[in-house]
Design a protein around this motif. Sequence first.
Motif, short mmCIF file in Angstrom:
data_model
loop_
_atom_site.label_atom_id
_atom_site.label_comp_id
_atom_site.label_asym_id
_atom_site.label_seq_id
_atom_site.Cartn_x
_atom_site.Cartn_y
_atom_site.Cartn_z
N VAL A 102 20.70 131.47 40.35
CA VAL A 102 21.90 131.03 40.23
C VAL A 102 22.88 132.21 40.60
N SER A 104 26.78 133.40 40.77
CA SER A 104 28.40 133.01 40.24
C SER A 104 29.26 134.01 41.02
N SER A 107 28.85 138.17 41.29
CA SER A 107 28.03 138.62 40.37
C SER A 107 26.38 138.55 40.69
N ASP A 156 26.12 131.99 32.74
CA ASP A 156 25.88 131.78 34.18
C ASP A 156 24.43 131.33 34.58
N GLY A 159 24.96 127.45 36.45
CA GLY A 159 26.09 127.56 37.41
C GLY A 159 27.05 126.23 37.23
N LYS A 160 27.25 125.86 36.03
CA LYS A 160 27.97 124.72 35.72
C LYS A 160 29.15 125.53 34.81
N GLU A 162 32.16 127.89 35.20
CA GLU A 162 32.58 128.52 36.36
C GLU A 162 34.07 129.01 35.99
N TYR A 172 37.17 132.91 29.85
CA TYR A 172 35.94 133.10 30.74
C TYR A 172 34.96 133.83 30.05
N GLN A 208 20.07 138.39 33.92
CA GLN A 208 20.62 138.53 35.16
C GLN A 208 19.81 139.88 35.78
#
Length: 225
Positions: A102, A104, A107, A156, A159-160, A162, A172, A208
């Motif tokens: 995913v 974002s 990133s 992250d 993906g939900k 944001e 955030y 990540q």
Amino acid sequence: MLNPAAAPPRTPQGRSSRIEPKKLVIPAVLLVLLVLMIANTKFLFGSQATEAAPGTFSPASYAQEKYQSEISPDIEKRATDLTTVATAIKADQAAAAKQYGVVSGSSAPVFSVKFTGTAAKPLDSGLVQVAVPGLPADVKVFVQVGPAVNGTAIRDATGKVEFSQFKNQIDYQNVGAELNNQVKQLVLKNVDKATIEGKQLSVVGAFQLVSPTSFVVTPVKIDVK
């Protein structure tokens, strides 16, 4: 005949300069009301004001609401065998990100993975290396076991969550930190780091992609055998 000396002094406009008592009443009443308002007002400072303000966003409340109901289950559902993901990353990072990850914004991609391996001695940094059978020889896997849990992989991974959903960058970022706190409270609390060395760990989590040969996984589930 009137005595001119007995007449009240007059202003240049010809009016008396004597102040009538009625004109003092209104300011006096206002002063009393002001004193009463101050006496009955509760002043809030710092975090008190933030918590009391209606509609104020709470990253902690958001994380508590979303982690168990949406985010953790979604990561478990998305999780792909780590050896499959690692092999795909070595072959083509962009293709692997598209197929398994995913992304974002700008990133690096985040991958939801699952694996079982043998734990080494935990490091002072809060990581434990896990030897996972079938991984490429040059790939190392670490699991965050605390006390600190860093990064935004949990935030992250689905993906939900944001940036556009929040008022500012601070909210955030704080949501990411509070989701990590949920990991500490709900996942890592029962992991005994003092006895974990040499045991089999079955892990579901997210990482990540910072390095194609070193993955740091934030777990949403750990089974110690």
